[in-house]
Design an enzyme around this catalytic site. Sequence first.
Site, PDB file in Angstrom:
ATOM      1  N   LYS A 256       7.586  12.993 -61.272  1.00 37.49           N
ATOM      2  CA  LYS A 256       7.772  12.063 -60.479  1.00 37.49           C
ATOM      3  C   LYS A 256       6.667  11.333 -59.677  1.00 37.49           C
ATOM      4  O   LYS A 256       6.907  10.107 -59.641  1.00 37.49           O
ATOM      5  CB  LYS A 256       9.135  12.170 -59.577  1.00 37.49           C
ATOM      6  CG  LYS A 256      10.322  12.259 -60.556  1.00 37.49           C
ATOM      7  CD  LYS A 256      11.605  12.189 -59.680  1.00 37.49           C
ATOM      8  CE  LYS A 256      12.769  12.557 -60.538  1.00 37.49           C
ATOM      9  NZ  LYS A 256      13.561  13.694 -60.601  1.00 37.49           N
TER      10      LYS A 256
HETATM   11  N1  GLU Z   1      19.100  17.316 -61.912  1.00 36.84           N
HETATM   12  C1  GLU Z   1      18.091  18.088 -62.657  1.00 36.84           C
HETATM   13  C2  GLU Z   1      16.867  17.599 -62.677  1.00 36.84           C
HETATM   14  O1  GLU Z   1      16.594  16.463 -62.697  1.00 36.84           O
HETATM   15  C3  GLU Z   1      18.925  18.356 -64.061  1.00 36.84           C
HETATM   16  C4  GLU Z   1      18.579  19.731 -64.601  1.00 36.84           C
HETATM   17  C5  GLU Z   1      19.569  19.652 -65.992  1.00 36.84           C
HETATM   18  O2  GLU Z   1      19.693  19.036 -66.674  1.00 36.84           O
HETATM   19  O3  GLU Z   1      20.056  20.798 -65.881  1.00 36.84           O
HETATM   20  O4  GLU Z   1      15.976  18.192 -62.963  1.00 36.84           O
END
Ligand code: GLU
Length: 280
Positions: A256
Amino acid sequence: MPDLPYRGRLAPSPTGYLHLGHARTFWTARQRALAAGGQLILRVEDIDTARCKPAFTAALYEDLRWFGFAWEEGPDLGGPCAPYLQSERRSLHLAALERLRAGGFIYPCRCSRRDVVLAAGAPHPGEEEPLYPGTCRPAQPGLVAPPDMSGVHWRFRVPPGERISFIDGALGEQSAVAGVDFGDFVVWRRDGVPAYQLAVTVDDAAMGITEVVRGEDLLLSTFRQLLLYRALGAEAPRFYHTPLVNDPATGMRLAKRHAALSLRQLRENGADPAELRRGW
Ligand code: GLU
Protein backbone atom coordinates in the site's frame (compact mmCIF):
# COMPACT_ATOMS: atom_id res chain seq x y z
CA MET A 1 -16.73 -28.44 1.92
CA PRO A 2 -19.85 -30.02 0.37
CA ASP A 3 -21.18 -28.68 -2.89
CA LEU A 4 -22.82 -25.54 -1.59
CA PRO A 5 -23.43 -22.65 -4.01
CA TYR A 6 -20.18 -20.74 -4.43
CA ARG A 7 -19.66 -17.80 -2.09
CA GLY A 8 -16.40 -15.93 -2.37
CA ARG A 9 -15.27 -12.71 -0.72
CA LEU A 10 -13.13 -9.65 -1.12
CA ALA A 11 -11.71 -8.72 2.29
CA PRO A 12 -9.68 -5.52 2.01
CA SER A 13 -8.25 -3.73 5.04
CA PRO A 14 -8.58 0.05 4.75
CA THR A 15 -5.03 0.79 5.89
CA GLY A 16 -4.20 2.56 2.63
CA TYR A 17 -5.40 2.89 -0.95
CA LEU A 18 -5.90 -0.34 -2.85
CA HIS A 19 -3.26 -1.04 -5.44
CA LEU A 20 -2.86 -3.16 -8.53
CA GLY A 21 -1.81 -6.17 -6.46
CA HIS A 22 -5.15 -6.17 -4.64
CA ALA A 23 -6.97 -5.71 -7.92
CA ARG A 24 -5.16 -8.72 -9.41
CA THR A 25 -6.12 -11.01 -6.52
CA PHE A 26 -9.66 -9.62 -6.33
CA TRP A 27 -10.09 -10.06 -10.08
CA THR A 28 -9.33 -13.76 -9.68
CA ALA A 29 -11.88 -13.92 -6.86
CA ARG A 30 -14.49 -12.21 -9.02
CA GLN A 31 -13.81 -14.44 -12.03
CA ARG A 32 -14.00 -17.58 -9.92
CA ALA A 33 -17.31 -16.51 -8.40
CA LEU A 34 -18.70 -15.72 -11.87
CA ALA A 35 -17.43 -18.98 -13.38
CA ALA A 36 -19.15 -20.92 -10.58
CA GLY A 37 -22.38 -18.93 -10.98
CA GLY A 38 -21.91 -17.85 -7.36
CA GLN A 39 -21.76 -14.74 -5.26
CA LEU A 40 -19.05 -12.41 -4.11
CA ILE A 41 -19.21 -10.67 -0.76
CA LEU A 42 -17.34 -7.50 0.16
CA ARG A 43 -16.22 -7.47 3.79
CA VAL A 44 -14.19 -4.52 5.02
CA GLU A 45 -11.62 -5.69 7.58
CA ASP A 46 -11.31 -2.59 9.69
CA ILE A 47 -10.66 -3.99 13.18
CA ASP A 48 -7.18 -2.53 13.45
CA THR A 49 -8.39 0.91 14.41
CA ALA A 50 -4.87 2.30 14.78
CA ARG A 51 -4.05 1.54 11.13
CA CYS A 52 -7.44 1.70 9.37
CA LYS A 53 -8.90 5.06 8.32
CA PRO A 54 -12.52 5.82 7.33
CA ALA A 55 -11.21 7.77 4.34
CA PHE A 56 -9.61 4.60 2.97
CA THR A 57 -12.87 2.70 3.49
CA ALA A 58 -14.76 5.36 1.53
CA ALA A 59 -12.12 5.25 -1.21
CA LEU A 60 -12.16 1.51 -1.66
CA TYR A 61 -15.78 1.32 -2.87
CA GLU A 62 -15.05 3.97 -5.45
CA ASP A 63 -11.76 2.48 -6.57
CA LEU A 64 -13.14 -1.04 -6.85
CA ARG A 65 -16.15 0.11 -8.87
CA TRP A 66 -13.96 2.21 -11.15
CA PHE A 67 -11.82 -0.83 -11.81
CA GLY A 68 -14.86 -2.85 -12.84
CA PHE A 69 -15.66 -4.84 -9.72
CA ALA A 70 -19.13 -5.77 -8.58
CA TRP A 71 -20.24 -7.65 -5.48
CA GLU A 72 -23.55 -9.03 -4.34
CA GLU A 73 -23.38 -8.20 -0.61
CA GLY A 74 -21.36 -5.64 1.29
CA PRO A 75 -21.39 -2.70 3.70
CA ASP A 76 -22.84 -0.49 0.97
CA LEU A 77 -25.41 -3.02 -0.28
CA GLY A 78 -26.37 -4.91 2.88
CA GLY A 79 -27.30 -8.57 2.72
CA PRO A 80 -28.25 -11.56 4.85
CA CYS A 81 -24.89 -11.73 6.65
CA ALA A 82 -24.73 -8.08 7.73
CA PRO A 83 -22.87 -6.32 9.18
CA TYR A 84 -20.14 -6.39 6.56
CA LEU A 85 -17.80 -4.03 8.40
CA GLN A 86 -15.63 -6.30 10.51
CA SER A 87 -15.47 -3.79 13.34
CA GLU A 88 -19.22 -4.27 13.82
CA ARG A 89 -18.93 -8.04 14.19
CA ARG A 90 -17.30 -7.97 17.59
CA SER A 91 -19.96 -10.00 19.39
CA LEU A 92 -19.29 -12.93 17.03
CA HIS A 93 -15.55 -12.64 17.59
CA LEU A 94 -16.03 -12.55 21.36
CA ALA A 95 -18.32 -15.60 21.29
CA ALA A 96 -15.66 -17.51 19.37
CA LEU A 97 -13.00 -16.43 21.84
CA GLU A 98 -15.13 -17.75 24.67
CA ARG A 99 -15.69 -21.02 22.83
CA LEU A 100 -11.94 -21.44 22.34
CA ARG A 101 -11.35 -20.69 26.01
CA ALA A 102 -14.04 -23.12 27.17
CA GLY A 103 -12.55 -25.79 24.91
CA GLY A 104 -9.07 -25.32 26.39
CA PHE A 105 -7.58 -24.19 23.06
CA ILE A 106 -6.14 -20.86 24.21
CA TYR A 107 -4.21 -19.42 27.11
CA PRO A 108 -3.56 -15.94 28.46
CA CYS A 109 -0.22 -14.41 27.61
CA ARG A 110 1.47 -11.46 29.24
CA CYS A 111 4.39 -11.13 26.88
CA SER A 112 4.75 -7.82 25.22
CA ARG A 113 6.07 -8.31 21.73
CA ARG A 114 5.89 -6.66 18.35
CA ASP A 115 3.92 -9.54 16.83
CA VAL A 116 1.13 -8.93 19.34
CA VAL A 117 0.88 -5.32 18.23
CA LEU A 118 0.68 -6.40 14.59
CA ALA A 119 -1.74 -9.27 15.16
CA ALA A 120 -4.87 -7.30 14.27
CA GLY A 121 -3.70 -7.13 10.67
CA ALA A 122 -3.03 -9.95 8.23
CA PRO A 123 0.67 -10.89 8.35
CA HIS A 124 1.98 -9.75 4.99
CA PRO A 125 5.71 -10.11 4.27
CA GLY A 126 7.84 -8.75 7.09
CA GLU A 127 4.98 -9.06 9.56
CA GLU A 128 4.87 -12.84 10.01
CA GLU A 129 4.52 -13.83 13.67
CA PRO A 130 7.82 -15.26 14.91
CA LEU A 131 7.68 -18.66 16.63
CA TYR A 132 6.41 -18.00 20.12
CA PRO A 133 8.96 -19.35 22.63
CA GLY A 134 6.19 -20.55 24.93
CA THR A 135 6.92 -18.26 27.85
CA CYS A 136 3.29 -18.14 29.03
CA ARG A 137 2.13 -21.52 27.66
CA PRO A 138 0.81 -23.71 30.51
CA ALA A 139 2.43 -27.16 30.76
CA GLN A 140 -0.89 -28.87 30.00
CA PRO A 141 -3.67 -27.75 27.71
CA GLY A 142 -6.97 -27.19 29.43
CA LEU A 143 -9.61 -24.82 30.61
CA VAL A 144 -8.38 -21.46 31.86
CA ALA A 145 -10.48 -19.45 34.31
CA PRO A 146 -12.57 -16.69 32.70
CA PRO A 147 -10.26 -13.84 32.04
CA ASP A 148 -10.17 -10.41 33.31
CA MET A 149 -10.01 -9.42 29.65
CA SER A 150 -7.83 -6.45 30.34
CA GLY A 151 -4.14 -7.00 30.70
CA VAL A 152 -3.72 -10.28 28.82
CA HIS A 153 -3.46 -11.38 25.25
CA TRP A 154 -4.85 -14.76 24.30
CA ARG A 155 -2.82 -17.26 22.30
CA PHE A 156 -3.92 -20.37 20.45
CA ARG A 157 -1.97 -23.42 21.55
CA VAL A 158 -0.90 -25.22 18.36
CA PRO A 159 -0.52 -29.02 18.47
CA PRO A 160 3.28 -29.34 18.33
CA GLY A 161 4.60 -31.51 15.53
CA GLU A 162 1.23 -31.98 13.80
CA ARG A 163 1.42 -31.71 10.01
CA ILE A 164 -1.52 -29.71 8.66
CA SER A 165 -2.33 -30.23 4.97
CA PHE A 166 -4.83 -28.98 2.47
CA ILE A 167 -5.25 -28.95 -1.30
CA ASP A 168 -4.96 -25.42 -2.62
CA GLY A 169 -7.00 -24.68 -5.74
CA ALA A 170 -4.05 -22.96 -7.41
CA LEU A 171 -0.98 -24.48 -5.79
CA GLY A 172 -2.00 -28.09 -5.13
CA GLU A 173 -1.13 -29.89 -1.90
CA GLN A 174 0.27 -27.66 0.82
CA SER A 175 1.43 -28.62 4.26
CA ALA A 176 3.11 -27.13 7.30
CA VAL A 177 4.10 -28.43 10.71
CA ALA A 178 2.60 -26.78 13.78
CA GLY A 179 5.22 -25.60 16.24
CA VAL A 180 7.88 -25.63 13.50
CA ASP A 181 6.57 -23.54 10.61
CA PHE A 182 4.38 -21.42 12.91
CA GLY A 183 3.88 -21.34 16.64
CA ASP A 184 1.24 -20.41 19.21
CA PHE A 185 -0.45 -17.40 17.66
CA VAL A 186 -2.33 -14.44 19.05
CA VAL A 187 -6.12 -14.57 18.79
CA TRP A 188 -6.97 -11.57 20.98
CA ARG A 189 -5.00 -8.53 22.02
CA ARG A 190 -4.98 -7.18 25.53
CA ASP A 191 -6.43 -3.88 24.32
CA GLY A 192 -9.58 -5.78 23.32
CA VAL A 193 -8.86 -6.04 19.60
CA PRO A 194 -9.42 -9.47 18.01
CA ALA A 195 -6.51 -10.77 15.96
CA TYR A 196 -6.81 -11.09 12.19
CA GLN A 197 -6.57 -14.91 12.40
CA LEU A 198 -9.61 -15.20 14.63
CA ALA A 199 -11.72 -12.46 13.04
CA VAL A 200 -11.20 -13.70 9.47
CA THR A 201 -11.99 -17.31 10.39
CA VAL A 202 -15.12 -16.43 12.35
CA ASP A 203 -16.40 -14.12 9.62
CA ASP A 204 -15.64 -16.44 6.69
CA ALA A 205 -17.45 -19.25 8.55
CA ALA A 206 -20.42 -17.08 9.56
CA MET A 207 -20.80 -15.67 6.05
CA GLY A 208 -20.83 -19.15 4.53
CA ILE A 209 -17.77 -18.51 2.37
CA THR A 210 -17.03 -21.62 0.31
CA GLU A 211 -13.72 -20.49 -1.21
CA VAL A 212 -11.17 -17.98 0.04
CA VAL A 213 -9.10 -16.39 -2.73
CA ARG A 214 -6.13 -14.37 -1.49
CA GLY A 215 -2.43 -13.73 -2.01
CA GLU A 216 0.23 -16.36 -1.50
CA ASP A 217 1.76 -14.28 1.26
CA LEU A 218 -1.05 -15.49 3.52
CA LEU A 219 -0.40 -19.20 2.95
CA LEU A 220 1.05 -19.70 6.43
CA SER A 221 -1.98 -17.98 7.92
CA THR A 222 -4.22 -20.57 6.25
CA PHE A 223 -2.71 -23.35 8.39
CA ARG A 224 -3.43 -21.37 11.54
CA GLN A 225 -6.96 -20.75 10.37
CA LEU A 226 -7.48 -24.46 9.63
CA LEU A 227 -6.67 -25.13 13.30
CA LEU A 228 -9.19 -22.48 14.31
CA TYR A 229 -11.92 -23.98 12.11
CA ARG A 230 -11.30 -27.34 13.74
CA ALA A 231 -11.31 -25.91 17.26
CA LEU A 232 -14.51 -23.98 16.58
CA GLY A 233 -16.22 -27.01 15.04
CA ALA A 234 -16.73 -25.16 11.76
CA GLU A 235 -16.16 -26.50 8.28
CA ALA A 236 -13.23 -24.91 6.48
CA PRO A 237 -13.72 -23.38 3.04
CA ARG A 238 -11.55 -24.23 0.05
CA PHE A 239 -8.52 -21.99 -0.49
CA TYR A 240 -7.01 -20.53 -3.65
CA HIS A 241 -3.78 -18.57 -3.23
CA THR A 242 -2.69 -16.24 -6.01
CA PRO A 243 0.86 -15.13 -6.90
CA LEU A 244 1.91 -11.71 -5.68
CA VAL A 245 2.30 -8.81 -8.07
CA ASN A 246 5.66 -7.08 -8.26
CA ASP A 247 6.28 -3.46 -9.05
CA PRO A 248 7.63 -3.58 -12.62
CA ALA A 249 10.02 -0.72 -11.81
CA THR A 250 11.67 -2.21 -8.72
CA GLY A 251 10.77 -5.90 -8.87
CA MET A 252 9.54 -5.55 -5.30
CA ARG A 253 6.19 -6.78 -4.04
CA LEU A 254 3.51 -4.13 -4.34
CA ALA A 255 2.40 -2.72 -1.03
CA LYS A 256 0.00 0.00 0.00
CA ARG A 257 2.97 2.32 0.46
CA HIS A 258 3.68 2.19 -3.28
CA ALA A 259 1.35 5.02 -4.10
CA ALA A 260 2.26 5.08 -7.78
CA LEU A 261 0.38 1.89 -8.50
CA SER A 262 -2.60 2.64 -6.29
CA LEU A 263 -5.89 2.38 -8.16
CA ARG A 264 -6.53 5.98 -7.17
CA GLN A 265 -3.34 7.23 -8.74
CA LEU A 266 -3.81 5.12 -11.86
CA ARG A 267 -7.28 6.57 -12.27
CA GLU A 268 -6.03 10.12 -11.78
CA ASN A 269 -3.41 9.43 -14.43
CA GLY A 270 -6.17 8.45 -16.85
CA ALA A 271 -5.42 4.71 -16.90
CA ASP A 272 -7.94 2.43 -18.56
CA PRO A 273 -8.99 -0.47 -16.30
CA ALA A 274 -9.63 -2.75 -19.30
CA GLU A 275 -6.06 -2.10 -20.41
CA LEU A 276 -4.70 -2.81 -16.92
CA ARG A 277 -6.62 -6.10 -16.84
CA ARG A 278 -5.40 -7.22 -20.24
CA GLY A 279 -4.02 -10.72 -19.93
CA TRP A 280 -5.53 -11.45 -16.52
N1 GLU B 1 -7.87 -8.02 5.37
C1 GLU B 1 -6.83 -8.91 4.96
C2 GLU B 1 -5.84 -8.15 4.11
O1 GLU B 1 -6.21 -7.15 3.52
C3 GLU B 1 -7.46 -10.04 4.20
C4 GLU B 1 -6.74 -11.26 4.25
C5 GLU B 1 -7.55 -12.43 3.72
O2 GLU B 1 -7.97 -12.38 2.57
O3 GLU B 1 -7.73 -13.34 4.48
O4 GLU B 1 -4.72 -8.50 4.02
